[in-house]
Write an enzyme that holds these catalytic residues in place. Structure first.
Site, PDB file in Angstrom:
ATOM      1  N   TRP A 101      -2.155  -0.045   1.009  1.00  0.00           N
ATOM      2  CA  TRP A 101      -1.474  -0.405  -0.233  1.00  0.00           C
ATOM      3  C   TRP A 101      -1.711   0.652  -1.308  1.00  0.00           C
ATOM      4  O   TRP A 101      -0.813   0.973  -2.085  1.00  0.00           O
ATOM      5  CB  TRP A 101      -1.909  -1.782  -0.706  1.00  0.00           C
ATOM      6  CG  TRP A 101      -1.386  -2.857   0.189  1.00  0.00           C
ATOM      7  CD1 TRP A 101      -2.107  -3.679   1.007  1.00  0.00           C
ATOM      8  CD2 TRP A 101      -0.005  -3.203   0.397  1.00  0.00           C
ATOM      9  NE1 TRP A 101      -1.270  -4.520   1.716  1.00  0.00           N
ATOM     10  CE2 TRP A 101       0.021  -4.249   1.357  1.00  0.00           C
ATOM     11  CE3 TRP A 101       1.195  -2.734  -0.123  1.00  0.00           C
ATOM     12  CZ2 TRP A 101       1.218  -4.826   1.792  1.00  0.00           C
ATOM     13  CZ3 TRP A 101       2.378  -3.305   0.315  1.00  0.00           C
ATOM     14  CH2 TRP A 101       2.390  -4.326   1.256  1.00  0.00           C
ATOM     15  N   ASP A 171      -4.365  -3.332  -8.816  1.00  0.00           N
ATOM     16  CA  ASP A 171      -3.487  -4.210  -8.037  1.00  0.00           C
ATOM     17  C   ASP A 171      -4.362  -5.304  -7.438  1.00  0.00           C
ATOM     18  O   ASP A 171      -5.023  -5.111  -6.420  1.00  0.00           O
ATOM     19  CB  ASP A 171      -2.789  -3.410  -6.943  1.00  0.00           C
ATOM     20  CG  ASP A 171      -1.994  -4.292  -5.983  1.00  0.00           C
ATOM     21  OD1 ASP A 171      -1.871  -5.511  -6.242  1.00  0.00           O
ATOM     22  OD2 ASP A 171      -1.507  -3.758  -4.965  1.00  0.00           O
ATOM     23  N   LYS A 195      -0.551 -14.857  -2.685  1.00  0.00           N
ATOM     24  CA  LYS A 195      -1.824 -14.934  -1.983  1.00  0.00           C
ATOM     25  C   LYS A 195      -2.776 -15.919  -2.666  1.00  0.00           C
ATOM     26  O   LYS A 195      -3.296 -16.816  -2.023  1.00  0.00           O
ATOM     27  CB  LYS A 195      -2.450 -13.545  -1.875  1.00  0.00           C
ATOM     28  CG  LYS A 195      -1.533 -12.547  -1.161  1.00  0.00           C
ATOM     29  CD  LYS A 195      -2.112 -11.156  -1.149  1.00  0.00           C
ATOM     30  CE  LYS A 195      -1.093 -10.120  -0.678  1.00  0.00           C
ATOM     31  NZ  LYS A 195      -0.684 -10.279   0.719  1.00  0.00           N
TER      32      LYS A 195
END
Length: 359
Positions: A101, A171, A195
């Protein structure tokens, strides 16, 4: 059919209490005589809910008054580009890369800023964190970006990096609300909802006021954080159901002891699972112990054939979505806030039985 324990990395497990609340309100919400998905986002009922959800999040995370809270769309991946467009355009930015990511964030930023990889764990296969003394940070950078928790590899930075006066951008898609943290040490915290917050379709952003005044790339107002902040995140129709569900999850976290209690439970779940893996003599986890994620636990059996068998049999046993990411293989148990300790215990029990039969 009965509900299984859902170990998906995202969209992920939601608190059962919240799902039941949503079920009860699905047809008629808040005396509106309609579903929350059917009412105007500019109506009094929705505005009141939106404002309450922001207050609840501010209380949970102790967000200082000089930060705006935005409820946006696009997923975190879109904001890999939007962040440099808003606060780094034409300058440079440093990226700490600890997994896939982080790599994607660098790639998406490059058209809008000089995105520099200031540190990376790639040489070690993202199994270890890059040592702090190797970080090559630029004191003139527009910001420093990092991913505290990498869902694919299951590696995490557990402390908040000291990057001096440069704004720190995180993030937190997979670890927001998972433990306490000092928001004042960040310039931006952003997180895809799917999530630890709610359904997909929503991005929560916490952004320090001074960053809203920076020159931006030429772009439509809809992409400008300053414009979204000025209009209460409602320049266009927001993800109304996702916002509503996020508000319900915030209240669920508060009812269950707040973020500190979530952190205690998350550490207990992860420690229990890692302790079994390490002592099993059958399963393995490749991540440096000090950098293991509390949210995403990858593991392997002795060979790929057994991995495939494990995934198939665990699914039949009601342990869902344990297949590892296609780029790393094996298995992965995502144990976010809403995963109860009973789910982890059920997984360990299955793992014990599987190892006994296949060892």
């Amino acid at each position: 059919m009965s509900r299984g324990f859902n170990f998906s990395s995202g969209p992920a497990v939601l608190p059962e209490e919240v799902l039941k609340e949503a079920q009860a309100e699905l047809l008629e919400w808040s005396n509106a005589r309609a579903s929350v998905m059917e009412v105007s986002h500019r109506g009094k009922a929705f505005i009141a809910m939106a404002e309450e959800s922001e207050r609840d999040l501010r209380a949970l995370m102790s967000i200082p008054a000089n930060y705006k809270v935005l409820f946006l769309q696009g997923g975190a991946t879109q904001h890999f580009a939007q962040i440099p467009m808003n606060i780094g355009f034409g300058g440079s930015a440093d990226y700490i890369v600890t997994g896939q990511w982080g790599q994607k964030a660098v790639k998406e930023a490059k058209p809008y800023t000089n995105a520099r990889v200031a540190a990376t764990g790639e040489a070690d296969g993202f199994l270890k964190l890059p040592p702090r003394d190797t970080w090559q940070l630029d004191s003139n950078a527009a910001y420093v970006h990092y991913t505290p928790n990498e869902t694919i590899g299951g590696i995490a930075i557990h402390d908040i990096p000291d990057v001096g006066n440069v704004p720190l951008v995180a993030d937190m898609s997979s670890n927001i609300l998972a433990d306490t943290l000092d928001v004042s040490k960040f310039g931006i915290i952003y997180a895809g909802a799917q999530k630890n917050i709610g359904p997909s379709g929503l991005v929560v952003m916490i952004i320090r006021d001074d960053l809203l005044g920076r020159p931006t790339a030429p772009m439509a107002n809809i992409f400008k954080y300053s414009a979204q902040a000025a209009d209460g995140s409602m320049l266009n129709t927001p993800a109304t159901f996702s916002w509503y569900m996020a508000g319900r999850v915030f209240k669920w976290v508060a009812r269950h002891g707040g973020v500190a209690a979530m952190g205690e439970r998350n550490r207990a779940k992860a420690e229990r699972l890692y302790r079994y893996i390490d002592g099993s003599g059958f399963y393995s986890n490749p991540i440096e112990k000090s950098a293991r994620s509390l949210m995403n636990v990858p593991f392997r059996s002795p060979n790929e054939t057994l991995d495939e068998k494990f995934v198939k049999e665990s699914e039949a046993a009601g342990l869902l979505a344990l297949k590892g990411h296609r780029s790393v293989g094996g298995m992965r148990a995502s144990i976010y806030n809403a995963m109860p300790i009973e789910g982890v215990e059920a997984l360990i029990s299955f793992m014990q039985d599987f190892a006994a039969k296949n060892g």
